[in-house]
Design a protein around this motif. Structure first.
Motif, PDB file in Angstrom:
ATOM      1  N   HIS A   2     -12.209 -48.094  18.790  1.00  0.00           N
ATOM      2  CA  HIS A   2     -13.431 -47.552  19.379  1.00  0.00           C
ATOM      3  C   HIS A   2     -14.483 -48.644  19.578  1.00  0.00           C
ATOM      4  O   HIS A   2     -15.163 -48.679  20.606  1.00  0.00           O
ATOM      5  N   GLY A   3     -14.596 -49.548  18.609  1.00  0.00           N
ATOM      6  CA  GLY A   3     -15.568 -50.646  18.728  1.00  0.00           C
ATOM      7  C   GLY A   3     -15.236 -51.582  19.863  1.00  0.00           C
ATOM      8  O   GLY A   3     -16.120 -52.041  20.590  1.00  0.00           O
ATOM      9  N   ALA A   5     -13.506 -50.765  22.555  1.00  0.00           N
ATOM     10  CA  ALA A   5     -13.682 -50.029  23.811  1.00  0.00           C
ATOM     11  C   ALA A   5     -15.146 -50.012  24.248  1.00  0.00           C
ATOM     12  O   ALA A   5     -15.443 -50.047  25.445  1.00  0.00           O
ATOM     13  N   GLU A   6     -16.048 -49.965  23.285  1.00  0.00           N
ATOM     14  CA  GLU A   6     -17.475 -49.980  23.634  1.00  0.00           C
ATOM     15  C   GLU A   6     -17.950 -51.366  24.059  1.00  0.00           C
ATOM     16  O   GLU A   6     -18.869 -51.487  24.868  1.00  0.00           O
ATOM     17  N   HIS A   7     -17.340 -52.410  23.514  1.00  0.00           N
ATOM     18  CA  HIS A   7     -17.794 -53.774  23.780  1.00  0.00           C
ATOM     19  C   HIS A   7     -16.667 -54.642  24.324  1.00  0.00           C
ATOM     20  O   HIS A   7     -16.443 -55.757  23.859  1.00  0.00           O
ATOM     21  N   GLN A   8     -15.972 -54.167  25.318  1.00  0.00           N
ATOM     22  CA  GLN A   8     -14.859 -54.930  25.875  1.00  0.00           C
ATOM     23  C   GLN A   8     -15.350 -55.865  26.976  1.00  0.00           C
ATOM     24  O   GLN A   8     -16.398 -55.638  27.574  1.00  0.00           O
ATOM     25  N   THR A  11     -15.870 -54.966  31.587  1.00  0.00           N
ATOM     26  CA  THR A  11     -16.957 -54.241  32.245  1.00  0.00           C
ATOM     27  C   THR A  11     -18.117 -55.145  32.663  1.00  0.00           C
ATOM     28  O   THR A  11     -18.579 -55.055  33.807  1.00  0.00           O
TER      29      THR A  11
END
Length: 57
Positions: A2-3, A5-8, A11
């Protein structure tokens, strides 16, 4: 996961390219993308250096 995915790293790079191509304001996405690229580069250089030293003994 999850961490990550939020800061990949993908993007900010895509947002920067999209803003440049559509002539929109960039914001902070380019700096985030550069930080990710620099971090990945540092890790890759360190890993390749360690592997080179290990395999050339």
């Amino acid at each position: 996961l999850h961490g990550f995915a939020e800061h990949q790293p993908v993007t900010p790079l895509i947002e920067s390219l999209r803003a440049l191509l559509l002539d929109e304001p960039l914001g902070s996405a380019p700096w985030t993308a550069l930080a990710w690229c620099g971090g990945i580069l540092l890790i890759a250089v360190a890993a390749s250096n360690a592997l080179f030293r290990f395999r050339t003994r």
